[in-house]
Enzyme design. Structure first.
Site, short mmCIF file in Angstrom:
data_model
loop_
_atom_site.label_atom_id
_atom_site.label_comp_id
_atom_site.label_asym_id
_atom_site.label_seq_id
_atom_site.Cartn_x
_atom_site.Cartn_y
_atom_site.Cartn_z
N HIS A 1 -83.53 -44.60 16.63
CA HIS A 1 -83.51 -43.71 17.80
C HIS A 1 -82.13 -43.63 18.47
CE1 HIS A 1 -83.27 -47.00 20.76
NE2 HIS A 1 -83.91 -47.68 19.83
N HIS B 1 -71.71 -40.32 5.83
CA HIS B 1 -72.65 -40.59 4.74
C HIS B 1 -73.31 -41.95 4.98
CE1 HIS B 1 -73.28 -41.05 0.07
NE2 HIS B 1 -74.39 -41.27 0.75
C1 LIG Z 1 -66.08 -52.13 0.15
C2 LIG Z 1 -65.64 -51.35 -1.07
C3 LIG Z 1 -65.39 -49.88 -0.66
C4 LIG Z 1 -64.34 -51.98 -1.54
O1 LIG Z 1 -63.90 -51.33 -2.68
P1 LIG Z 1 -62.44 -51.72 -3.27
O2 LIG Z 1 -61.40 -51.45 -2.23
O3 LIG Z 1 -62.31 -51.02 -4.59
O4 LIG Z 1 -62.50 -53.29 -3.42
P2 LIG Z 1 -62.49 -54.21 -4.73
O5 LIG Z 1 -63.65 -53.89 -5.61
O6 LIG Z 1 -61.11 -54.18 -5.29
O7 LIG Z 1 -62.76 -55.66 -4.09
C5 LIG Z 1 -61.80 -56.29 -3.25
C6 LIG Z 1 -62.41 -57.62 -2.81
O8 LIG Z 1 -63.48 -57.34 -1.88
C7 LIG Z 1 -64.71 -57.91 -2.36
N1 LIG Z 1 -65.76 -56.92 -2.06
C8 LIG Z 1 -65.79 -55.62 -2.44
N2 LIG Z 1 -66.89 -55.03 -1.96
C9 LIG Z 1 -67.56 -55.97 -1.27
C10 LIG Z 1 -68.78 -55.94 -0.57
N3 LIG Z 1 -69.50 -54.82 -0.47
N4 LIG Z 1 -69.19 -57.08 0.05
C11 LIG Z 1 -68.44 -58.21 -0.04
N5 LIG Z 1 -67.28 -58.29 -0.71
C12 LIG Z 1 -66.84 -57.17 -1.32
C13 LIG Z 1 -64.50 -58.07 -3.86
O9 LIG Z 1 -65.36 -59.08 -4.37
C14 LIG Z 1 -63.04 -58.44 -3.93
O10 LIG Z 1 -62.90 -59.80 -3.56
P3 LIG Z 1 -61.76 -60.75 -4.21
O11 LIG Z 1 -60.45 -60.12 -3.79
O12 LIG Z 1 -62.03 -62.06 -3.58
O13 LIG Z 1 -61.98 -60.69 -5.67
C15 LIG Z 1 -66.69 -51.32 -2.20
O14 LIG Z 1 -66.73 -52.55 -2.93
C16 LIG Z 1 -68.09 -51.04 -1.69
O15 LIG Z 1 -68.85 -51.93 -1.27
N6 LIG Z 1 -68.46 -49.75 -1.77
C17 LIG Z 1 -69.77 -49.25 -1.39
C18 LIG Z 1 -70.40 -48.57 -2.60
C19 LIG Z 1 -71.64 -47.80 -2.23
O16 LIG Z 1 -72.22 -47.97 -1.20
N7 LIG Z 1 -72.04 -46.91 -3.12
C20 LIG Z 1 -73.19 -46.07 -2.86
C21 LIG Z 1 -72.90 -44.66 -3.22
S1 LIG Z 1 -74.23 -43.61 -2.78
#
Ligand SMILES: CC(C)(COP(=O)(O)OP(=O)(O)OC[C@H]1O[C@@H](n2cnc3c(N)ncnc32)[C@H](O)[C@@H]1OP(=O)(O)O)[C@@H](O)C(=O)NCCC(=O)NCCS
Length: 204
Positions: A134, A143
């Site tokens: 709410h 998104h």
């Molecule tokens: C947060 C996010 C945007 C980061 O992406 P990125 O910049 O490419 O990051 P990386 O994959 O290079 O990860 C960097 C670090 O963050 C950590 N990390 C990434 N995503 C994380 C998350 N969601 N929660 C906790 N840690 C996360 C990785 O383990 C990595 O840690 P390390 O350096 O200790 O190895 C991405 O991981 C994410 O969660 N995206 C959401 C995806 C989603 O919701 N998709 C649905 C589509 S409808």
């Protein structure tokens, strides 16, 4: 009822499928990868974004099937300015309070819930099984990814992306162009442009 969808992506396919289940009878995609790209799943790609503007009169509505928040928002604004009819597409299994307000060109997927007195701007996505409780205020181009729970009285700024399975505590203010990582628990306000992850969510 014929719907044109700009953006022949995977997200676009979900928009198409949702639209058909919501009562649209025919869907055609437009994408700048046309003419090389001719189909997107079950649906034809029949032109690019320029051709869509020329052919607006052939369609009863236009949706934008682009996942990137800023690009989707820019395209929705451009199509609005061109006079396109851009109804929100709401899956029949979604529950949207009659007292909630949706901006132009929103898509609300299967199982989503939007509660009373929440307001969504233009070009928002509330994805599969996500909930917006709410009195929330979502600005344009937000998104809310699948399975995400947004508690009551939360505000989310323009272009922000709330990742899959995240939770946002009540009354929290999330800035613009924020990325909330998958599974994060947001319990404090987040400044513009930040990426936060974890439980509780902290800047990456
Ligand atoms: C947060 C996010 C945007 C980061 O992406 P990125 O910049 O490419 O990051 P990386 O994959 O290079 O990860 C960097 C670090 O963050 C950590 N990390 C990434 N995503 C994380 C998350 N969601 N929660 C906790 N840690 C996360 C990785 O383990 C990595 O840690 P390390 O350096 O200790 O190895 C991405 O991981 C994410 O969660 N995206 C959401 C995806 C989603 O919701 N998709 C649905 C589509 S409808």
């Amino acid at each position: 009822m014929k719907l044109a969808i700009l953006g022949a992506s995977g997200h676009g396919k979900v928009v198409a499928d949702t639209a058909l289940q919501a009562g649209w009878q025919e869907v055609a995609f437009f994408d700048d990868a046309w003419p090389e790209l001719t189909e997107n799943g079950a649906w034809p790609v029949v032109g690019d974004s320029r051709l869509l503007l020329d052919r607006l009169a052939e369609f009863d509505g236009v949706a934008v099937g682009i996942g990137n928040n800023r690009i989707r928002l820019a395209k929705v604004r451009e199509l609005m300015a061109a006079g396109a009819a851009m109804p929100s597409i709401v899956h029949p299994s979604a529950v949207v309070s009659p007292l909630a307000k949706l901006g132009t060109g929103c898509v609300i997927f299967a199982g989503a819930v939007i509660q009373v007195d929440s307001q969504l701007g233009h070009a928002c996505i509330v994805n599969t099984n996500a909930s917006v409780d709410h009195d929330c205020q979502l600005a344009d181009g937000v998104h809310i990814c699948p399975g995400t729970a947004v508690a009551g009285l939360v505000t989310i700024g323009e272009g922000s992306w709330i990742g899959i399975g995240a939770s946002i505590k009540q009354l929290v203010q999330v800035g613009s162009d924020v990325t909330v990582g998958a599974g994060a628990a947001v319990v404090t306000d987040i400044a513009d442009g930040q990426t936060v992850v974890g439980v509780p969510a902290k800047p990456l």
